[in-house]
Design a protein around this motif. Structure first.
Motif, PDB file in Angstrom:
ATOM      1  N   ASN A  80      -3.973  -1.125  49.345  1.00 29.28           N
ATOM      2  CA  ASN A  80      -4.982  -1.695  50.229  1.00 29.28           C
ATOM      3  C   ASN A  80      -5.910  -2.658  49.502  1.00 29.28           C
ATOM      4  O   ASN A  80      -6.932  -3.025  50.030  1.00 29.28           O
ATOM      5  CB  ASN A  80      -5.809  -0.580  50.860  1.00 29.28           C
ATOM      6  N   ARG A 129     -11.385   9.731  53.215  1.00 28.94           N
ATOM      7  CA  ARG A 129     -10.361   8.680  53.167  1.00 28.94           C
ATOM      8  C   ARG A 129      -9.715   8.433  54.520  1.00 28.94           C
ATOM      9  O   ARG A 129      -8.803   7.607  54.630  1.00 28.94           O
ATOM     10  CB  ARG A 129      -9.251   8.978  52.145  1.00 28.94           C
ATOM     11  N   VAL A 176      -8.540  -1.188  61.677  1.00 28.59           N
ATOM     12  CA  VAL A 176      -9.177  -0.424  60.600  1.00 28.59           C
ATOM     13  C   VAL A 176     -10.310  -1.265  60.023  1.00 28.59           C
ATOM     14  O   VAL A 176     -10.080  -2.356  59.502  1.00 28.59           O
ATOM     15  CB  VAL A 176      -8.165  -0.069  59.504  1.00 28.59           C
ATOM     16  N   ARG A 229     -13.527   3.153  55.903  1.00 27.76           N
ATOM     17  CA  ARG A 229     -12.907   4.389  55.479  1.00 27.76           C
ATOM     18  C   ARG A 229     -13.987   5.460  55.287  1.00 27.76           C
ATOM     19  O   ARG A 229     -15.114   5.148  54.876  1.00 27.76           O
ATOM     20  CB  ARG A 229     -12.186   4.167  54.157  1.00 27.76           C
ATOM     21  N   GLN A 280      -0.132  -0.418  54.086  1.00 30.26           N
ATOM     22  CA  GLN A 280      -1.363  -0.868  53.428  1.00 30.26           C
ATOM     23  C   GLN A 280      -2.562  -0.038  53.836  1.00 30.26           C
ATOM     24  O   GLN A 280      -3.495   0.144  53.061  1.00 30.26           O
ATOM     25  CB  GLN A 280      -1.602  -2.344  53.739  1.00 30.26           C
ATOM     26  N   VAL A 309      -1.881   3.557  51.733  1.00 32.68           N
ATOM     27  CA  VAL A 309      -1.777   3.634  50.277  1.00 32.68           C
ATOM     28  C   VAL A 309      -3.064   3.110  49.663  1.00 32.68           C
ATOM     29  O   VAL A 309      -3.454   1.980  49.918  1.00 32.68           O
ATOM     30  CB  VAL A 309      -0.569   2.813  49.777  1.00 32.68           C
ATOM     31  N   ASP A 310      -3.704   3.934  48.878  1.00 35.22           N
ATOM     32  CA  ASP A 310      -4.957   3.549  48.230  1.00 35.22           C
ATOM     33  C   ASP A 310      -4.663   3.158  46.784  1.00 35.22           C
ATOM     34  O   ASP A 310      -3.866   3.812  46.114  1.00 35.22           O
ATOM     35  CB  ASP A 310      -5.932   4.715  48.272  1.00 35.22           C
ATOM     36  N   PHE A 311      -5.315   2.081  46.316  1.00 42.11           N
ATOM     37  CA  PHE A 311      -4.991   1.613  44.966  1.00 42.11           C
ATOM     38  C   PHE A 311      -5.344   2.652  43.915  1.00 42.11           C
ATOM     39  O   PHE A 311      -4.543   3.006  43.061  1.00 42.11           O
ATOM     40  CB  PHE A 311      -5.715   0.291  44.669  1.00 42.11           C
TER      41      PHE A 311
END
Lengths: 156, 263
Positions: free
Chosen positions: A30, A55, A64, A67, B193, B196-198
């Motif tokens: 992301n 999250r 979106v 978060r 995207q 999935v978190d970096f």
């Protein structure tokens, strides 16, 4: 092998490796779509958050926009305090409502923001006052059974 | 009778002492490698040569298996997800499986059998043909000249190989899922995207692969250095490298996963 070709191959290898990390970060992860560095934080208190987790996405009109970063239990109000990061590109009016929704029947829970009509925008650290808790299936079934039972009692 | 009983006990004691001694020897060897690794950075050409042998030459097997693993994940994942009517989540499934688990673990297992065994055999043969002793005679420290560059080459190559494995695997999942089966392309990438978190997923995968790189290369180097200088000894050491480092990778993966993804 000659030193020059060796260096060339190792150079290709290292560049390909870093390119792979970059692809993972931008295309798969992301990092490309989500710029949190210019984001701002909002707080919302809920009676019941159901199965919401840190999250989880924050959506508005299905997009979106942020978060959930933190979920705490407030010992004074006995409510759940949810902290969320919102992408800086998006602004919401002061009387925006936050509700906990479920994507699909079995999907994960997320926070849905419904914009209001106020001319002033929410700022960093503001609290969303109008919230709607998660629908807890057990309570719903309980209410249903209760109303059925009272219906039956009324007929007699 | 008494002799027999003490004999059994003596056997246990001998095995225990041997085991502890070997662990101590291995950790001393590992620390010595770390302390004497100055030369592998000052004369970086040595390390580059080893990166070529353990990294560049492993490239083909890593890329090809990454592609196949990604394609299989795409097929199997579609089969299962379709039952729940959520085949758009295929991208999420493929990407998370690869970046968190399969990328680091499978590439470490391949690295152990492709590069680890080669390192062990090379150093074992160097020892068997007394090249290591010859170096010591010429006052060249074999650990800083032979062992440390190979160690750092492995540590540098492993995360790059794992990242390539994951990237190619995601591409394989895309080929099967989107191009072949016809999952919606936008949903495939956008859901991926969004999920999935970096830091949480990709960076943790890279940390995992660095740890695996250290484990696999250190085991391979130690087994080679410790091998009895005979043909049989080298062959046994090579086998032990693959078995021990594969087990170490899987065990470390469990521990790291427990720490990283508990939330």
């Amino acid at each position: 092998m000659e030193r020059k070709t060796l260096d060339l191959w190792v150079g290709i290898f290292v560049v390909a490796g870093f390119a792979a990390i970059l692809v993972l970060a931008l295309k798969v992860g992301n990092l490309g779509t989500f710029d949190m560095s210019h984001g701002y934080t909002l707080i919302a208190d809920f009676n019941n958050i159901g199965g919401l987790k840190a999250r989880a996405p924050v959506r508005s009109a299905g997009v979106v926009v942020g978060r959930v970063t933190d979920i705490q239990f407030d010992n004074k109000t006995f409510e759940a305090r949810v902290t969320m990061d919102i992408d800086g590109r998006y602004r919401f009016p002061r009387d925006t409502t936050a509700s906990i929704l479920t994507s699909g029947l079995l999907g994960e829970q997320y926070i849905g923001l419904g914009p209001g009509g106020d001319s002033a925008d929410l700022k960093n650290g503001d609290r969303i006052k109008l919230t709607q808790s998660a629908v807890v299936l057990e309570n719903l079934i309980g209410q249903f059974l209760f109303s059925k039972a009272s219906e039956g009692a009324g007929k007699k | 009778m008494f002799e027999r009983m003490t004999g059994g006990l003596r056997g246990i004691g001998h095995t225990a002492i041997d085991g502890v001694w070997r662990i101590g020897y291995a950790s001393r060897f590992f620390l010595l490698t770390l302390f004497k690794s100055g030369i592998s950075f000052r004369r970086f050409g040595l390390t580059i040569k080893e990166i070529y042998f353990s990294g560049v030459l492993s490239l083909i097997i890593i890329v090809v298996s990454g592609l196949f693993v990604g394609m299989v994940l795409g097929l199997q994942g579609y089969e299962t997800l379709q039952k729940y009517g959520s085949e758009q989540a295929l991208g999420v499934m493929v990407a998370l499986t690869l970046t968190r688990e399969l990328g680091p673990v499978v590439s470490a297992l391949l690295f152990a059998s492709r590069a680890g065994s080669a390192i062990t055999a090379e150093i074992g043969l160097m020892k068997a043909t007394e090249q290591i002793t010859a170096m010591e005679m010429m006052a060249i420290d074999p650990i800083s000249r032979v062992v440390a560059p190979r160690f750092w080459a492995g540590v540098i190559s492993m995360p790059l190989l794992a990242a390539m494995f994951s990237a190619v695997g995601v591409f394989g999942g895309y080929l099967v899922g989107v191009v072949m089966i016809g999952v919606d392309e936008g949903a495939f990438w956008s859901q991926m995207q969004a999920a999935v978190d970096f830091r949480q997923d990709i960076l943790n995968g890279i940390i995992k692969s660095v740890v695996f790189g250290v484990a696999v290369t250190a085991i391979a180097l130690f087994e080679g250095y410790d091998a009895p200088p005979t043909a049989e000894g080298v062959s046994h050491a090579t086998t032990r490298t693959v078995v021990t480092s594969s087990l170490a990778v899987l065990a470390l993966d469990l521990v790291l996963t427990a720490f990283m993804f508990r939330g």
